[in-house]
Every structure is written in structure tokens, then in C-alpha cells.
Write a protein that holds these residues in place. Structure first.
Motif, PDB file in Angstrom:
ATOM      1  N   GLU A  97       0.862  -1.180   0.000  1.00  0.00           N
ATOM      2  CA  GLU A  97       0.000   0.000   0.000  1.00  0.00           C
ATOM      3  C   GLU A  97       0.900   1.233   0.000  1.00  0.00           C
ATOM      4  O   GLU A  97       1.563   1.529   1.003  1.00  0.00           O
ATOM      5  N   LEU A  98       0.930   1.927  -1.114  1.00  0.00           N
ATOM      6  CA  LEU A  98       1.865   3.036  -1.293  1.00  0.00           C
ATOM      7  C   LEU A  98       1.163   4.362  -1.046  1.00  0.00           C
ATOM      8  O   LEU A  98       0.252   4.748  -1.779  1.00  0.00           O
ATOM      9  N   THR A  99       1.588   5.048   0.012  1.00  0.00           N
ATOM     10  CA  THR A  99       0.992   6.329   0.396  1.00  0.00           C
ATOM     11  C   THR A  99       2.084   7.359   0.638  1.00  0.00           C
ATOM     12  O   THR A  99       3.270   7.040   0.695  1.00  0.00           O
ATOM     13  N   GLY A 100       1.645   8.588   0.813  1.00  0.00           N
ATOM     14  CA  GLY A 100       2.553   9.633   1.241  1.00  0.00           C
ATOM     15  C   GLY A 100       2.766   9.567   2.741  1.00  0.00           C
ATOM     16  O   GLY A 100       2.297   8.630   3.406  1.00  0.00           O
ATOM     17  N   PRO A 101       3.434  10.566   3.316  1.00  0.00           N
ATOM     18  CA  PRO A 101       3.776  10.540   4.740  1.00  0.00           C
ATOM     19  C   PRO A 101       2.679  11.047   5.660  1.00  0.00           C
ATOM     20  O   PRO A 101       2.805  10.955   6.881  1.00  0.00           O
ATOM     21  N   GLU A 102       1.589  11.599   5.080  1.00  0.00           N
ATOM     22  CA  GLU A 102       0.546  12.190   5.910  1.00  0.00           C
ATOM     23  C   GLU A 102      -0.788  12.144   5.171  1.00  0.00           C
ATOM     24  O   GLU A 102      -0.834  12.087   3.940  1.00  0.00           O
ATOM     25  N   ALA A 103      -1.855  12.133   5.946  1.00  0.00           N
ATOM     26  CA  ALA A 103      -3.201  12.181   5.378  1.00  0.00           C
ATOM     27  C   ALA A 103      -3.761  13.581   5.610  1.00  0.00           C
ATOM     28  O   ALA A 103      -3.842  14.043   6.752  1.00  0.00           O
ATOM     29  N   LEU A 104      -4.139  14.240   4.540  1.00  0.00           N
ATOM     30  CA  LEU A 104      -4.589  15.623   4.613  1.00  0.00           C
ATOM     31  C   LEU A 104      -6.036  15.754   4.138  1.00  0.00           C
ATOM     32  O   LEU A 104      -6.486  15.007   3.271  1.00  0.00           O
TER      33      LEU A 104
END
Length: 282
Positions: free
Chosen positions: A194-201
């Protein structure tokens, strides 16, 4: 043993953002690489082995994939018949003797996902599971790169996302992770990342980051469902595409993209880019 006549790695989508970046990462890796593209004239400079085939042309795809051991399958362009194209291409890969497919899927892919295109990704995953080939799924979140585009010339991101959050990921990080997997594909068989960025905005926060980085006023306007459909009517897009556009936002509102993982860093050894990083050109 792989030879230049019988390369062991094929990359699709090399004329696009992710596939092209993966090729750049692997160009000097020593891996024999074949690029499978719809138009050979658009293939990246320096490609030594290029085959022409579209996902929906089983005969051409089977011929293009003969001798391939590992296939990097970048999902096809969004269309009404995307799933049929995916299934045809997967069948062609199996017929050609491909052993392992690394597929760019979507975070939260499920038969009942709110984001309509995530359902297509789920069905493609199922077809790969049943194909007899080994598989690896790279389930990326929405791309960070597109949110500044959503703001358009007006500097307004509009959609029914409410206060939902999204852990969007940079295309560059998806490409870096994919390149790592492809360097030693056998070590990643049967795995889902699961490839995500470092934060959920929230989209309000995303708008604020864009404004700070660009100096352009950027805001988020929360729409109702009725407003969302009405505001997209002028584009004259087909129903399936409008549903995809609107469900981009409703999936965020539903909390289905409020996910942050460390998979990018675990694979690459480097933390993923934030939106601020991306806009600064880091």
C-alpha cells in the motif's frame, strides 16, 4: 538465462509518468528490458527493445510478451472498457509464458469500493490471482501530483469530500518502489504493498499547502452530491467518467483513503515525499 533476444522484464506505460520513471530507474540496472507501448515512436530515448501492442489486442500483446519472465503492468488509461482491456492483456501474458506480473492497483481496491475505478482494479487483481501467474500488487493512493491540477485556473478544488483525509502519494515514489520490486521480483511474489505519502490531509489542508508553495490563492469548496454532478455537466463526459470523478471525492469523504503506511520507505529506504516537498521540487 535472459538474453537481449529474450529479455526477462517488460514494462508497459513507458510513455507515461510512472512507467517512464521506472524505466529510467532500471535503464542502467543490467536487466534486459523490453518496453511494450502503443506507439514505438513515442518510446523513451535510449530504449533498445520496443514492442508495439495495446492492452486490448490479444494477438499483438501475446507476441510482444513472448520470452518475458516478469511484466510490469501499469494500469491502462481510464475508459469504459478498461477492465476488458486488462483481462485481455493478462490472458495474453499468460499465453506468452510470463511468470510474474507486478500490477499497479489502487489503495482500497474492492468490489464495493466507493471510488468506482477501484472496483476495476479489484477485478483485475482477481483475474491475475486466477491466471496461474505469480503476482505482486502495488496499491497506490491518489497521486499527490494531480491535486494542484484539480484547482485549475480558478484556484478552487471542488468536490464532495467533506473533512475526509487522503494519504496521497507522489508518482515519483510509486516509481521508486516499483523499481525496487522489479530488481528482485521473486522476493515480492504474492505480496501487496500500500503506497501512500507521509501524511493524510483534508482537501482544505491540501489547498492551503498549494497556496503556501505557489503563492496563488487556492481554496477547497465542499460540494453536495447534487452540486458535484451539476458542476461537471458542462464537460459532456460519459456517465462512467462522471461517476469516477465524483467518487474520487466521496471515497475521501467515506474515509477509505485515510491511510498512511510505511511501505514506500520500507521498500526504498527513503521516506515518501509530502505535498510540500513535491511542490518545492524536492
Amino acid at each position: 538465462m535472459a538474453t537481449n533476444e529474450h529479455p526477462n522484464l517488460a514494462i508497459t506505460g513507458a510513455t507515461g509518468h510512472v512507467g517512464g520513471a521506472v524505466f529510467e530507474h532500471l535503464r542502467d540496472s543490467g536487466l534486459p528490458i523490453r518496453l511494450v507501448v502503443r506507439d514505438a515512436e513515442r518510446a523513451p530515448e535510449g530504449a533498445r527493445d520496443v514492442a508495439e501492442a495495446s492492452f486490448g489486442d490479444r494477438g499483438a500483446a501475446t507476441a510482444a510478451l513472448r520470452g518475458i519472465d516478469v511484466l510490469f503492468m501499469v494500469s491502462a488509461a481510464e475508459s469504459a472498457d478498461r477492465l476488458d482491456e486488462h483481462r485481455t492483456f493478462v490472458d495474453a501474458a499468460a499465453a506468452a509464458g510470463v511468470r510474474h506480473v507486478v500490477y499497479t492497483s489502487f489503495l482500497g481496491a474492492a468490489a464495493d469500493a466507493t471510488f468506482t475505478l477501484a472496483r476495476t482494479h479489484w477485478a483485475t487483481e482477481q483475474h491475475l490471482r486466477e491466471s496461474g501467474m505469480a503476482w505482486t500488487f502495488l496499491r497506490n493512493s491518489f497521486y499527490l501530483d494531480v491535486f494542484p491540477l484539480f484547482a485549475g485556473q480558478e484556484g478552487v478544488i471542488r468536490g464532495p469530500a467533506g473533512d475526509g483525509r487522503v494519504g496521497a502519494v507522489a508518482r515519483a515514489d510509486v516509481a521508486r518502489a516499483a523499481a525496487v520490486v522489479l530488481r528482485d521480483a521473486a522476493a515480492h511474489e504474492g505480496r501487496t504493498y500500500e503506497l501512500t505519502g507521509p501524511e493524510a490531509l483534508t482537501l482544505s489542508e491540501i489547498a492551503r499547502v498549494i497556496a503556501q508553495a505557489t503563492g496563488r490563492t487556492t481554496t477547497y469548496e465542499d460540494e453536495t452530491l447534487e452540486q458535484a454532478y451539476r458542476s461537471r455537466e458542462p464537460y459532456g463526459a460519459p456517465d462512467w467518467q462522471v461517476e469516477a470523478w465524483v467518487s474520487t471525492y466521496t471515497a475521501i469523504a467515506a474515509g477509505e483513503l485515510d491511510v498512511v503506511t510505511d511501505d514506500v520507505e520500507r521498500l526504498t529506504g527513503t521516506p515518501p515525499l509530502s505535498l510540500a516537498d513535491l511542490l518545492r521540487g524536492s
